[in-house]
Design a protein around this motif. Sequence first.
Motif, PDB file in Angstrom:
ATOM      1  N   ILE A  20       0.851  -1.194   0.000  1.00  0.00           N
ATOM      2  CA  ILE A  20       0.000   0.000   0.000  1.00  0.00           C
ATOM      3  C   ILE A  20       0.885   1.242   0.000  1.00  0.00           C
ATOM      4  CG2 ILE A  20      -1.697   1.286   1.329  1.00  0.00           C
ATOM      5  CD1 ILE A  20      -2.794  -1.211   0.041  1.00  0.00           C
ATOM      6  N   ALA A  21       0.661   2.096  -0.963  1.00  0.00           N
ATOM      7  CA  ALA A  21       1.347   3.370  -0.988  1.00  0.00           C
ATOM      8  C   ALA A  21       0.310   4.440  -0.662  1.00  0.00           C
ATOM      9  CB  ALA A  21       1.967   3.624  -2.361  1.00  0.00           C
ATOM     10  N   ILE A  22       0.297   4.939   0.555  1.00  0.00           N
ATOM     11  CA  ILE A  22      -0.769   5.814   1.026  1.00  0.00           C
ATOM     12  C   ILE A  22      -0.380   7.264   0.750  1.00  0.00           C
ATOM     13  CG2 ILE A  22      -2.164   6.443   3.012  1.00  0.00           C
ATOM     14  CD1 ILE A  22      -1.475   3.765   4.221  1.00  0.00           C
ATOM     15  N   ALA A 152       5.800  11.512   6.923  1.00  0.00           N
ATOM     16  CA  ALA A 152       6.675  12.298   6.059  1.00  0.00           C
ATOM     17  C   ALA A 152       7.458  11.458   5.065  1.00  0.00           C
ATOM     18  CB  ALA A 152       7.645  13.109   6.922  1.00  0.00           C
ATOM     19  N   LEU A 153       7.380  10.144   5.178  1.00  0.00           N
ATOM     20  CA  LEU A 153       8.081   9.303   4.209  1.00  0.00           C
ATOM     21  C   LEU A 153       7.464   9.468   2.826  1.00  0.00           C
ATOM     22  CD1 LEU A 153       8.468   6.000   6.268  1.00  0.00           C
ATOM     23  CD2 LEU A 153      10.302   7.591   5.643  1.00  0.00           C
ATOM     24  N   PRO A 154       8.241   9.328   1.783  1.00  0.00           N
ATOM     25  CA  PRO A 154       7.663   9.424   0.437  1.00  0.00           C
ATOM     26  C   PRO A 154       6.707   8.265   0.180  1.00  0.00           C
ATOM     27  CG  PRO A 154       9.952   8.695   0.334  1.00  0.00           C
ATOM     28  CD  PRO A 154       9.699   9.103   1.757  1.00  0.00           C
ATOM     29  N   PRO A 155       5.664   8.482  -0.637  1.00  0.00           N
ATOM     30  CA  PRO A 155       4.694   7.412  -0.907  1.00  0.00           C
ATOM     31  C   PRO A 155       5.382   6.142  -1.406  1.00  0.00           C
ATOM     32  CG  PRO A 155       3.900   9.490  -1.790  1.00  0.00           C
ATOM     33  CD  PRO A 155       5.323   9.723  -1.347  1.00  0.00           C
ATOM     34  N   SER A 156       5.155   5.036  -0.717  1.00  0.00           N
ATOM     35  CA  SER A 156       5.780   3.761  -1.065  1.00  0.00           C
ATOM     36  C   SER A 156       5.183   2.682  -0.173  1.00  0.00           C
ATOM     37  CB  SER A 156       7.299   3.816  -0.860  1.00  0.00           C
ATOM     38  OG  SER A 156       7.604   3.999   0.511  1.00  0.00           O
ATOM     39  N   SER A 157       5.505   1.435  -0.485  1.00  0.00           N
ATOM     40  CA  SER A 157       5.072   0.349   0.385  1.00  0.00           C
ATOM     41  C   SER A 157       5.742   0.451   1.746  1.00  0.00           C
ATOM     42  CB  SER A 157       5.385  -1.001  -0.264  1.00  0.00           C
ATOM     43  OG  SER A 157       6.787  -1.147  -0.457  1.00  0.00           O
ATOM     44  N   ALA A 158       6.990   0.968   1.804  1.00  0.00           N
ATOM     45  CA  ALA A 158       7.679   1.131   3.081  1.00  0.00           C
ATOM     46  C   ALA A 158       6.937   2.123   3.976  1.00  0.00           C
ATOM     47  CB  ALA A 158       9.111   1.603   2.851  1.00  0.00           C
ATOM     48  N   ARG A 159       6.338   3.136   3.354  1.00  0.00           N
ATOM     49  CA  ARG A 159       5.576   4.108   4.131  1.00  0.00           C
ATOM     50  C   ARG A 159       4.327   3.463   4.733  1.00  0.00           C
ATOM     51  NH1 ARG A 159       2.379   9.244   1.677  1.00  0.00           N
ATOM     52  NH2 ARG A 159       2.738  10.745   3.345  1.00  0.00           N
ATOM     53  N   GLY A 160       3.621   2.679   3.912  1.00  0.00           N
ATOM     54  CA  GLY A 160       2.460   1.976   4.421  1.00  0.00           C
ATOM     55  C   GLY A 160       2.812   1.038   5.552  1.00  0.00           C
ATOM     56  N   SER A 161       3.962   0.359   5.427  1.00  0.00           N
ATOM     57  CA  SER A 161       4.397  -0.555   6.474  1.00  0.00           C
ATOM     58  C   SER A 161       4.749   0.193   7.750  1.00  0.00           C
ATOM     59  CB  SER A 161       5.619  -1.352   5.991  1.00  0.00           C
ATOM     60  OG  SER A 161       5.305  -2.087   4.845  1.00  0.00           O
TER      61      SER A 161
END
Length: 641
Positions: A20-22, A152-161
Amino acid sequence: MKTVSLAITAAVLLGFGLGIAIDRRFLQPPPDAPSLIPKPTQPPVIAHASLPERSLAFAQGITVPAGRRGRNLFDPQLLKLATGPAFDLESRDQQDDALRRLAASIDPAQMPAALAYLATRPDPRLRQELAQRLLARWTAADPTAALGYACALPPSSARGSALACVVSEWARQDPGPAEQWVTALPEEPGKRVLMRNLVGALAGRDPAGALAFIDSLGAGSSHRGLRTAVLRQWAWSDPAAAAGAATNVSDPAVLRDIAASWAARDPSAATAWLNSLPSTRLKRQAVLGLADSLAAANPSQAAAFALSLPADEAMGAVQSLARHWAQTDLEGAAAWVEQLTNAQARAAALQSVAPAWAQADPQSAAACVLALGPGRTRDSLIETVARTWTGADPTNALAWVEDLPAGRARNAAMDSAVGSWAAADPRAAVAFASNEASGSAQSELLNTAVMRWAASDPASAASWASGLPEGRRRTQAVVISVSTWAHQSPQDAATFVAGLPAGPAQDQAAASVVNTWAMSDPWAAAGWVSQFPQGAVRDRALQTVASFWANKDPTGEAGWLETLPAGPGKDAAVGSFARTLAQEDPSSAATWAESIGDAQQRQRQAEIVARVWLGEDRSAASAWIEHSTLPADAKQRLLGP
């Protein structure tokens, strides 16, 4: 392994798996929402931040160099040296504990620097497993800062995690503010993901409270799904309480989980609860859960329970019990089946036990099956025994099948036996099929053997088939082997067909390859078909390609049709294309139908397209029909009086 560690692991892995990239705007509460955290800002880039030296020295005897002691500088190389030995530990529990202690030793103020370093590491396992622990520790100490970092993380799966991890830990530490923040988010897919993480954390802390929170959200299918998830999670920790809360449940898996968990702890109480339920589909699923749980611990007790049930509930429980029992004690399960006096229960149990029993003791399994009364269940079990037995002992298995009374059951058993044999020894199987009988029975057996052979070695099967004497049997064998081959490698199958002598076998084999090839790669199939000599085979093949291609790439097919020379083949292809295109673009389909050269074919295809168009847009279709080249009687037939 600590419960918190496991829960955080599950939450973060869920985020990674869903990818998920929120959107950052979605993660900001709306203007009128409670202000629980400041607006997120980009975390500072910290090149050298203070880091307690113990975080770098705990693992496997790693020590801080003397020159660095007391300086407390963040050094990525030392963090790398500390994490490396953690992954070298023998057990996963030891690794988890080592990473947990490393995360616990890092001061929350230094989390941005440590997480920024981890983001540069190529090892995904290191990034995921240590990052989740750092975020959990940071959230426990300062949820506002941790959430601001994740937002504040850029949209990505890491941000969703990261958000999933922060929300889960926040809900465990301070559920009220976490509930308010997630609830205030806009209704978008990302919110549903975070809501599942929030509810999962709440359920681990207070299942009843989690249900109350879900009820406060109001009705909705997504909320029902959250309630189901809580009940299933609750069932494993306190099935009795979960059962009390499982009113108006629509998911049968919930009752099944409750029954299975409860039976493992208190079979008598679980049975009493089941008996209090009304007889419905949901109850039958709960019965299966209880039977499965009892079968693992006490098969005899499970058998007594299953046979005590009403007939509409008992058969499913008997089947489930027999399957589980056979996995751990085949001999005991088989003995139980043999002593069953209830014919319906015996047949139900055999359906679960027969495959394993036929492999271990085929003669006994066969005798038990033949003792059943006539019917579909008996016929199906005879086929199962024949197939399984042939895989280990084809000679005796086929002798048993041949002794069966003539009829549908014998034919199906023989077909399964030959198919099983062909998978292991195809030449012996086709030789047996060739000599077994005559007429349609022989053809069916031979087709089965050739199909199984072609599944593992299509070139050999096709070569054998092409060497048969000219006739219907040869044609069938060639077509079956080549058709199976085309699913694996259409190019090789087409090359083989091109080498066959002209005749019915080649014509039908070519049609079979085209049919399969056009589904996966119509352009390549069209290139092969264009080389066919003029005639009925080519015309039908062009029509097949056009039919499949229209569903994949109508624009590409239109360009290909333009290159075809005029004639029956092009007319057939255009007609097929127009019929398929009419479902999506009837106006263009009508134009294509009118381009067909043969007058009779042109009228027939135009009428087909017109009927489809009338069903979609009668006004536009009627206008086209009025001005079309269709004869007057056709127009009247289409438009009516």
